[in-house]
Design a protein around this motif. Sequence first.
Motif, PDB file in Angstrom:
ATOM      1  N   ARG A 198       0.819  -1.223   0.000  1.00 36.80           N
ATOM      2  CA  ARG A 198       0.000   0.000   0.000  1.00 36.80           C
ATOM      3  C   ARG A 198       0.847   1.265   0.000  1.00 36.80           C
ATOM      4  NH1 ARG A 198      -3.073  -3.219  -1.730  1.00 36.80           N
ATOM      5  NH2 ARG A 198      -4.971  -3.907  -0.717  1.00 36.80           N
ATOM      6  N   GLY A 199       2.182   1.122   0.007  1.00 31.04           N
ATOM      7  CA  GLY A 199       3.041   2.287  -0.115  1.00 31.04           C
ATOM      8  C   GLY A 199       3.640   2.808   1.174  1.00 31.04           C
ATOM      9  N   LYS A 200       3.634   2.000   2.227  1.00 32.01           N
ATOM     10  CA  LYS A 200       4.175   2.471   3.507  1.00 32.01           C
ATOM     11  C   LYS A 200       5.674   2.761   3.421  1.00 32.01           C
ATOM     12  CE  LYS A 200       2.644  -1.158   5.545  1.00 32.01           C
ATOM     13  NZ  LYS A 200       1.953  -1.793   4.420  1.00 32.01           N
ATOM     14  N   THR A 201       6.425   1.882   2.792  1.00 30.96           N
ATOM     15  CA  THR A 201       7.868   2.102   2.658  1.00 30.96           C
ATOM     16  C   THR A 201       8.129   3.291   1.741  1.00 30.96           C
ATOM     17  OG1 THR A 201       8.329  -0.226   3.062  1.00 30.96           O
ATOM     18  CG2 THR A 201      10.057   1.050   1.958  1.00 30.96           C
ATOM     19  N   HIS A 202       7.368   3.422   0.693  1.00 30.82           N
ATOM     20  CA  HIS A 202       7.511   4.568  -0.208  1.00 30.82           C
ATOM     21  C   HIS A 202       7.223   5.873   0.554  1.00 30.82           C
ATOM     22  CE1 HIS A 202       7.520   6.764  -3.974  1.00 30.82           C
ATOM     23  NE2 HIS A 202       6.420   7.359  -3.564  1.00 30.82           N
ATOM     24  N   PHE A 203       6.172   5.885   1.349  1.00 30.77           N
ATOM     25  CA  PHE A 203       5.853   7.068   2.161  1.00 30.77           C
ATOM     26  C   PHE A 203       6.977   7.364   3.146  1.00 30.77           C
ATOM     27  CE2 PHE A 203       4.376   8.773   6.191  1.00 30.77           C
ATOM     28  CZ  PHE A 203       3.905  10.007   5.773  1.00 30.77           C
ATOM     29  N   THR A 204       7.520   6.331   3.772  1.00 27.17           N
ATOM     30  CA  THR A 204       8.608   6.511   4.729  1.00 27.17           C
ATOM     31  C   THR A 204       9.812   7.144   4.045  1.00 27.17           C
ATOM     32  OG1 THR A 204       7.832   4.618   6.013  1.00 27.17           O
ATOM     33  CG2 THR A 204      10.118   5.334   6.372  1.00 27.17           C
ATOM     34  N   ARG A 205      10.173   6.650   2.872  1.00 31.55           N
ATOM     35  CA  ARG A 205      11.293   7.231   2.115  1.00 31.55           C
ATOM     36  C   ARG A 205      11.007   8.680   1.762  1.00 31.55           C
ATOM     37  NH1 ARG A 205      11.980   4.060  -3.012  1.00 31.55           N
ATOM     38  NH2 ARG A 205      13.494   5.712  -3.384  1.00 31.55           N
ATOM     39  N   TRP A 206       9.806   8.955   1.273  1.00 34.80           N
ATOM     40  CA  TRP A 206       9.436  10.311   0.869  1.00 34.80           C
ATOM     41  C   TRP A 206       9.476  11.263   2.054  1.00 34.80           C
ATOM     42  CZ3 TRP A 206       5.171  13.150   2.530  1.00 34.80           C
ATOM     43  CH2 TRP A 206       4.963  14.348   1.860  1.00 34.80           C
ATOM     44  N   SER A 207       8.898  10.851   3.188  1.00 34.91           N
ATOM     45  CA  SER A 207       8.857  11.745   4.345  1.00 34.91           C
ATOM     46  C   SER A 207      10.249  12.001   4.905  1.00 34.91           C
ATOM     47  CB  SER A 207       7.925  11.199   5.427  1.00 34.91           C
ATOM     48  OG  SER A 207       8.361   9.948   5.892  1.00 34.91           O
ATOM     49  N   ALA A 208      11.113  10.993   4.897  1.00 33.66           N
ATOM     50  CA  ALA A 208      12.485  11.187   5.382  1.00 33.66           C
ATOM     51  C   ALA A 208      13.239  12.163   4.489  1.00 33.66           C
ATOM     52  CB  ALA A 208      13.217   9.848   5.443  1.00 33.66           C
ATOM     53  N   GLU A 209      13.163  11.970   3.191  1.00 29.91           N
ATOM     54  CA  GLU A 209      13.870  12.871   2.278  1.00 29.91           C
ATOM     55  C   GLU A 209      13.312  14.287   2.354  1.00 29.91           C
ATOM     56  OE1 GLU A 209      14.045  11.134  -1.612  1.00 29.91           O
ATOM     57  OE2 GLU A 209      15.211   9.422  -0.889  1.00 29.91           O
ATOM     58  N   ARG A 210      12.016  14.414   2.479  1.00 33.61           N
ATOM     59  CA  ARG A 210      11.404  15.744   2.609  1.00 33.61           C
ATOM     60  C   ARG A 210      11.867  16.444   3.893  1.00 33.61           C
ATOM     61  NH1 ARG A 210       6.705  18.630   0.734  1.00 33.61           N
ATOM     62  NH2 ARG A 210       5.842  19.846   2.439  1.00 33.61           N
ATOM     63  N   ALA A 211      11.885  15.712   5.005  1.00 31.43           N
ATOM     64  CA  ALA A 211      12.335  16.287   6.277  1.00 31.43           C
ATOM     65  C   ALA A 211      13.799  16.701   6.178  1.00 31.43           C
ATOM     66  CB  ALA A 211      12.147  15.277   7.404  1.00 31.43           C
ATOM     67  N   TRP A 212      14.643  15.837   5.642  1.00 28.19           N
ATOM     68  CA  TRP A 212      16.068  16.150   5.541  1.00 28.19           C
ATOM     69  C   TRP A 212      16.324  17.313   4.582  1.00 28.19           C
ATOM     70  CZ3 TRP A 212      17.184  10.282   5.078  1.00 28.19           C
ATOM     71  CH2 TRP A 212      17.117   9.708   6.346  1.00 28.19           C
ATOM     72  N   ASN A 213      15.573  17.384   3.489  1.00 22.97           N
ATOM     73  CA  ASN A 213      15.717  18.517   2.558  1.00 22.97           C
ATOM     74  C   ASN A 213      15.332  19.839   3.221  1.00 22.97           C
ATOM     75  OD1 ASN A 213      16.754  17.219   0.304  1.00 22.97           O
ATOM     76  ND2 ASN A 213      14.728  16.731  -0.497  1.00 22.97           N
ATOM     77  N   ALA A 214      14.423  19.771   4.195  1.00 24.04           N
ATOM     78  CA  ALA A 214      14.000  20.972   4.915  1.00 24.04           C
ATOM     79  C   ALA A 214      14.926  21.270   6.095  1.00 24.04           C
ATOM     80  CB  ALA A 214      12.561  20.816   5.407  1.00 24.04           C
ATOM     81  N   GLY A 215      15.954  20.442   6.292  1.00 27.72           N
ATOM     82  CA  GLY A 215      16.895  20.662   7.373  1.00 27.72           C
ATOM     83  C   GLY A 215      16.440  20.121   8.714  1.00 27.72           C
ATOM     84  N   ARG A 216      15.455  19.249   8.705  1.00 24.31           N
ATOM     85  CA  ARG A 216      14.944  18.665   9.951  1.00 24.31           C
ATOM     86  C   ARG A 216      15.594  17.307  10.201  1.00 24.31           C
ATOM     87  NH1 ARG A 216       9.845  20.387   7.537  1.00 24.31           N
ATOM     88  NH2 ARG A 216       9.224  22.306   8.577  1.00 24.31           N
ATOM     89  N   MET A 217      15.727  16.989  11.460  1.00 24.19           N
ATOM     90  CA  MET A 217      16.262  15.682  11.840  1.00 24.19           C
ATOM     91  C   MET A 217      15.116  14.698  11.941  1.00 24.19           C
ATOM     92  SD  MET A 217      18.685  13.800  12.509  1.00 24.19           S
ATOM     93  CE  MET A 217      18.910  12.191  13.201  1.00 24.19           C
ATOM     94  N   LEU A 218      15.297  13.529  11.372  1.00 25.40           N
ATOM     95  CA  LEU A 218      14.293  12.475  11.433  1.00 25.40           C
ATOM     96  C   LEU A 218      15.026  11.148  11.465  1.00 25.40           C
ATOM     97  CD1 LEU A 218      11.245  11.608  11.174  1.00 25.40           C
ATOM     98  CD2 LEU A 218      11.720  11.373   8.738  1.00 25.40           C
ATOM     99  N   THR A 219      14.754  10.336  12.477  1.00 26.58           N
ATOM    100  CA  THR A 219      15.315   8.993  12.533  1.00 26.58           C
ATOM    101  C   THR A 219      14.421   8.079  11.714  1.00 26.58           C
ATOM    102  OG1 THR A 219      16.219   9.366  14.726  1.00 26.58           O
ATOM    103  CG2 THR A 219      15.937   7.080  14.050  1.00 26.58           C
ATOM    104  N   VAL A 220      15.026   7.235  10.908  1.00 20.79           N
ATOM    105  CA  VAL A 220      14.289   6.254  10.120  1.00 20.79           C
ATOM    106  C   VAL A 220      14.535   4.889  10.746  1.00 20.79           C
ATOM    107  CG1 VAL A 220      14.051   5.157   7.866  1.00 20.79           C
ATOM    108  CG2 VAL A 220      14.487   7.606   8.017  1.00 20.79           C
ATOM    109  N   ALA A 221      13.449   4.184  11.034  1.00 17.41           N
ATOM    110  CA  ALA A 221      13.547   2.866  11.648  1.00 17.41           C
ATOM    111  C   ALA A 221      12.764   1.863  10.818  1.00 17.41           C
ATOM    112  CB  ALA A 221      13.014   2.905  13.075  1.00 17.41           C
ATOM    113  N   ASP A 222      13.315   0.670  10.683  1.00 16.66           N
ATOM    114  CA  ASP A 222      12.683  -0.381   9.890  1.00 16.66           C
ATOM    115  C   ASP A 222      12.412  -1.582  10.788  1.00 16.66           C
ATOM    116  OD1 ASP A 222      11.730  -2.018   7.921  1.00 16.66           O
ATOM    117  OD2 ASP A 222      13.410  -1.699   6.557  1.00 16.66           O
TER     118      ASP A 222
END
Length: 109
Positions: free
Chosen positions: A36-60
């Motif tokens: 349903r796109g959960k991993t795709h959403f996780t990748r998108w949200s992480a890259e968006r946060a990092w591009n905005a200069g925000r810290m985000l931990t990614v956990a799998d």
Amino acid sequence: MAKKVTDAFDGQIPDTNLMPEEYLPLIIFPLGRGTRGKTHFTRWSAERAWNAGRMLTVADADRTNASLSGYFEKVEAPPSADDKTVMAWFEHMLDTHIDARKSIVIDFG
């Protein structure tokens, strides 16, 4: 008009000490059935946060298809797939990020 992000993610995770005080940390759990796109959403949200200069931990925490480490270098994951280990790891990740006021996105698969 919304600002369009044009810089591509360069692979460098921002320094957490540079976060503004008004930053609101988030805990994000994409949920749903498989494919349903959960991993795709996780990748998108992480890259968006990092591009905005925000810290985000990614956990799998996907025990059958842990694929996020193929996209990012610093992906947190439980040391094994058994229930007790995953639960202890999950509690530790939540406690750590709540105490430190840091955002995290956890992909459960």
